[in-house]
Each structure stands twice: as structure tokens, then as C-alpha cells.
Design a protein around this motif. Structure first.
Motif, short mmCIF file in Angstrom:
data_model
loop_
_atom_site.label_atom_id
_atom_site.label_comp_id
_atom_site.label_asym_id
_atom_site.label_seq_id
_atom_site.Cartn_x
_atom_site.Cartn_y
_atom_site.Cartn_z
N PRO A 164 84.64 -16.63 115.27
CA PRO A 164 86.10 -16.48 115.39
C PRO A 164 86.52 -15.25 116.17
O PRO A 164 87.39 -14.48 115.74
N HIS A 166 88.11 -12.49 118.66
CA HIS A 166 89.50 -12.27 119.07
C HIS A 166 89.52 -11.11 120.07
O HIS A 166 88.82 -10.10 119.87
N SER A 177 91.23 -18.32 112.70
CA SER A 177 90.12 -19.06 113.30
C SER A 177 89.05 -19.39 112.26
O SER A 177 88.45 -20.47 112.30
N ASP A 180 90.39 -22.29 110.26
CA ASP A 180 90.34 -23.48 111.11
C ASP A 180 88.93 -24.04 111.17
O ASP A 180 88.70 -25.25 111.02
N GLY A 181 87.95 -23.16 111.36
CA GLY A 181 86.57 -23.62 111.42
C GLY A 181 86.09 -24.21 110.11
O GLY A 181 85.42 -25.24 110.09
N PRO A 402 86.46 -21.81 118.55
CA PRO A 402 87.72 -22.52 118.71
C PRO A 402 87.92 -23.02 120.15
O PRO A 402 87.92 -22.23 121.09
N ASP A 406 85.41 -19.00 124.26
CA ASP A 406 85.46 -17.69 123.61
C ASP A 406 86.37 -16.78 124.42
O ASP A 406 86.02 -16.32 125.51
N SER A 415 82.40 -26.29 120.39
CA SER A 415 83.55 -26.19 119.49
C SER A 415 83.24 -26.76 118.12
O SER A 415 82.18 -27.34 117.87
#
Length: 477
Positions: A164, A166, A177, A180-181, A402, A406, A415
Motif C-alpha cells: 500500500p 503512498h 489501500s 482495499d487490499g 492498487p 505503484d 494488482s
């Protein structure tokens, strides 16, 4: 020092030493051209492969590619070699070793017994004379099981690292993230962040945030911030919740020095992580695999520490380093370094299969970051092919990024949806403890392996309650 030769169409091709022979036998790749090693023609490469097939495996115990007295990786490989494990294959040549690996009599138990007797150079050598299907078939036989809070590497399973990242390390963005994962079944190998900022206080904040998510949702997985090993050691000293120690490693002492590490430093970090006793207890005992290593073909050349060796052989030597520390995960970031080392999708695919095969053959829990940089001659179709073939080969884990993009490291990977695809098409499932959690949280349908449950509003009720939110669209999480 022996010379090696093979005749093709009346021309005798001579190779001055084992290092030259291995380099010339390597399938074409841009990094070896950049290094000035490797075959000058397809005919010379074929001659080298034929000559290599006749080399006894024992020759790799007699001739060091990187001098013993000048390189601690060579010393580790030589001094830790298990002669008893090697005995059943000691009579083989590289060519007959290939035939032995592909034979029906050789299964996962046999491979596990001989693994301590196989040196990285032996693994690299046999990979050079194997077709893609050979690399798939032989790697599929190898089963390497590791444990921390769950069980990685069982047959019929493929785990994922939830990545994840950022660009500013915003905690809310990273947490979004992560959730979401998790909602797509990603994260059983590790939830691992590459930090944009590498200072200890910041690393500690990221570790505490990941630990809070894992604790809050009772997720049977492990967390890792992929910072330098010295930063992790300082984080441990500050009482941070460190599960796994990460470090990039290479196949020569000079490469590791360019990463700022040594074998003694890695041993210190492993001991520090073990002292925290953060792993779960299984029927087989406590989860003791606390290291996470990443590697990549070309790193030794990039560091100016390749000693005239080809990049695939040195990559295998990095696995010799990893094996010594009993890691939970090892990941070849195969296409990340760029087209200077692996030029296009064909070279990336071949390298990914080689890396996975060599790692598994040496007894490692081998994963692959199926990836490429935006200036490589590759695209997502190439990655789909490599993902599918690695899934068939029994790859231990892949990445879950995501959108496969990346945004911090600026490269293309796989993904959350790609992992679902591979699991569905190939009948693969997450780690068993993680799968049970996915079913308990009503994310996966019971017994389905990888079928997402649909909910009114899209969000599983358990997550909605924990977040103090009304259910909403899964895509809004």
C-alpha cells in the motif's frame, strides 16, 4: 583451473574457466551485454550450453567464481555446503542433473532432502540449459513452507504481499489501500510498505499503524516496513512492533556492502526480531521465520561488484545468502531495475522463471514481483503471461498493488484483481489461516477459494461495524 570446449560445425568453442562458461551459456539479456560478458553469438551460446551440460556438479565445489579469500558470500556458500545432502546427486553432470530434476521419481520430499547440498552456482548452471517448461515443472515440485502468523508455501496456495505504498506516506492513504487490499483477499504473505521517508521515527509510526490494523481486525498476517535493516534495529530498540526484518541483498560481498549490510549485521537483525516473540504458535512450533529479503538480477553490476560473472548466476548466489537466515519470504523484484539489465518482456519472463526455479531449488519460499518499469519494452500483457506461468510453477507469493501501479516507486506490478484472476484460473487459495479469516469476515464465500461475497452497499458488515460506518460501495473503501 579447467578449460571447457564444444565443437559445432567444425568450430571448436573454448571457454577459459567456469565463470566464462556460465556467462556464455546464459540466455540473452541486456545486463550481460552491458557488463561485457556472455556469448557473442547464438552459436557460441549453444556451444557453451552443450559444454556446460557435461560439467560434473562437483566442479562447482572445486572452482570458485568469486575468490574465497576476498568474498564472504563465497565463504558462506562453501563453508555451509552439506556434503551428506549432496551425496545422492554427486555423480551427476549439469545435464543429467536436469534430467534427474524432471524425472517422476523426484518429488518435493526428495528435493527438500538434497537442497542443502545444492550450491547456488549449481542451480544457476542447470537453469541455463532448461526450457521455460522445464523451469515450471521442476519448480512446481519444490514445496518450501514457512510460518510467522500464518503458513506460507503449502501446495495449492498462492499468497500475496499487500503493497500500500503512498508518495507522501500519508497514514490515511496507506490505511485505505490496506483495507482495499484486504477486501479483495490480498495480504496473507505480508502487508509491506516501502516508505517514502526513511527515518526511524517515521518507520515506527508506520509500524504502529500496521500493527493497529492487524490487531483491530484480528488479521492472521504479518507487517513489514521495508526500511534499511539498521533502521529496523533502531525501531526495535524503541519498542516498535516489528514482525519481519527487511533487507535487499546481493550475491557478492561488494553488492551487499553497496546496500550497507554484511552477513554479521543480518544475523544481528534476525536475532533481534526473534527476541520479540511476535509470531504465532503452530502445531509444528512457534513461527520462527522473521526475515524478508528482496533481490534482483543486475544489482551486482549496478554496484560494480559482479567480478566478471553473469547476472543470473549472481542472483542465485543472493539466494545462498537468504537461505542462511531462514526467511519467511524472498522476493525477486524481477523487472524493477530496468531495461539496462532486462530489456523487454521476453527477458523479464525468462528471468522471472529462472529466479523462481533457483530459489525454490535452494529451499527458499520464493515469490516474484511480476513487474516492469515504464521505459522497458514490456507491457501488462507480458506480466499476465508471467503471472499465469509462475502460478502454474507454484510461486509462493506475488504482489498486490492498487491498480497494479505503484505511485510511490513509479513502476508497474500486479494488482489485487490480478491475484484473484490467478487464484480462480489455477485453483489456488490463500494461506489457510488467512482464508479462514476471509470467510469469517464474509469477504470470500465459504469453501470457494477466491470468490468474493457481495453485500448490500458493498462493504462486509464486520468491516462496517469496526469502522463505525454504514455499508457502502467496495470501491469507495
Amino acid at each position: 583451473m579447467a578449460t571447457y570446449a564444444h565443437v559445432i560445425d567444425g568450430t571448436r568453442h573454448v571457454f577459459d574457466d567456469l565463470r566464462t562458461l556460465l556467462a556464455c551459456a546464459t540466455p540473452e539479456r541486456s545486463g550481460d551485454r552491458l557488463a561485457g560478458v556472455g556469448a557473442g553469438s547464438a552459436v557460441q551460446r549453444a556451444a557453451a550450453q552443450m559444454a556446460l551440460a557435461d560439467v560434473p556438479l562437483g566442479a562447482f565445489l572445486q572452482e570458485a567464481l568469486v575468490p574465497y579469500e576476498a568474498d564472504e558470500v563465497t565463504r558462506l556458500i562453501v563453508d555451509s555446503h552439506d556434503a551428506a545432502a549432496f551425496a545422492p546427486i554427486a555423480h551427476l553432470t549439469v545435464g543429467s542433473f536436469r534430467e534427474w530434476l524432471l524425472s517422476d521419481d523426484v518429488d518435493s520430499d526428495v528435493l527438500a532432502r538434497v537442497a542443502p547440498g545444492i550450491t547456488p552456482e549449481m542451480a544457476a548452471a542447470v537453469a541455463k540449459i532448461m526450457r521455460a517448461q522445464d523451469l515450471v515443472l521442476a519448480a512446481r515440485k519444490a514445496r518450501v513452507v514457512t510460518r510467522f502468523r500464518n503458513t506460507i508455501g503449502l501446495a495449492g496456495r498462492m499468497a500475496t504481499r499487500l503493497q500500500p505504498n503512498h508518495p507522501t506516506d500519508d497514514l490515511a492513504g496507506i490505511a485505505a489501500s490496506v483495507l482495499d487490499g484486504l477486501l479483495y483477499g490480498s495480504g496473507d504473505a505480508v502487508i509491506g510498505i516501502n516508505p517514502a521517508l526513511d527515518n526511524v521515527a517515521h518507520v515506527v509510526r508506520l509500524l504502529e499503524m500496521l500493527d493497529a490494523v492487524i490487531t483491530r481486525y484480528e488479521v492472521p498476517t504479518q507487517a513489514c516496513v521495508l526500511t534499511h535493516v539498521t533502521s529496523t534495529l533502531r525501531a526495535i530498540e524503541r519498542g516498535a512492533p516489528v514482525d519481519l526484518v527487511f533487507q535487499s541483498i546481493g550475491g557478492t560481498q561488494g553488492t551487499n556492502a553497496s546496500f550497507g549490510v554484511s552477513l554479521s549485521l543480518l544475523a544481528e537483525a534476525r536475532d533481534a526480531a526473534l527476541s520479540l516473540h511476535r509470531g504465532a504458535t503452530f502445531a509444528e512450533g512457534p513461527g520462527q521465520n522473521v526475515m524478508y529479503f528482496e533481490t534482483g538480477q543486475g544489482s551486482a553490476l549496478s554496484a560494480g561488484a559482479h567480478h566478471g560473472c553473469d547476472q543470473q548466476t549472481l542472483e542465485a548466489r543472493a539466494y545462498g545468502v537468504a537461505r542462511h537466515f531462514a526467511p519467511l519470504l524472498v522476493n525477486s523484484v524481477v523487472g524493477f531495475i530496468g531495461p539496462e539489465y532486462l530489456y523487454d518482456g521476453k527477458q523479464i519472463t525468462r528471468a522471472g522463471l529462472e529466479d523462481h526455479f533457483c530459489g525454490k531449488l535452494l529451499g527458499l519460499p520464493m515469490g516474484v514481483d511480476i513487474c516492469y518499469t515504464n521505459h522497458a519494452e514490456a507491457d501488462q500483457d507480458d506480466m499476465d503471461v508471467l503471472l499465469t506461468v509462475l502460478g502454474a510453477a507454484g510461486c509462493t507469493f506475488i504482489m498486490g498493488v492498487p491498480g497494479a501501479d505503484d505511485v510511490m516507486l513509479n513502476y508497474q506490478s500486479t494488482s489485487f484483481h490480478d491475484a484473484l484472476y490467478a487464484r480462480r484460473v489455477l485453483g489456488l487459495r490463500p494461506a489457510p489461516e488467512f482464508e479462514a479469516w476471509l470467510e469469517r469476515m464474509a469477504i470470500f464465500a465459504p469453501g470457494s477459494g477466491a470468490r468474493l461475497l457481495e453485500h448490500a452497499g458493498g462493504l462486509p458488515p464486520a468491516f462496517a461495524r469496526a469502522l463505525h460506518l454504514e455499508p457502502r460501495s467496495r470501491n469507495d473503501v
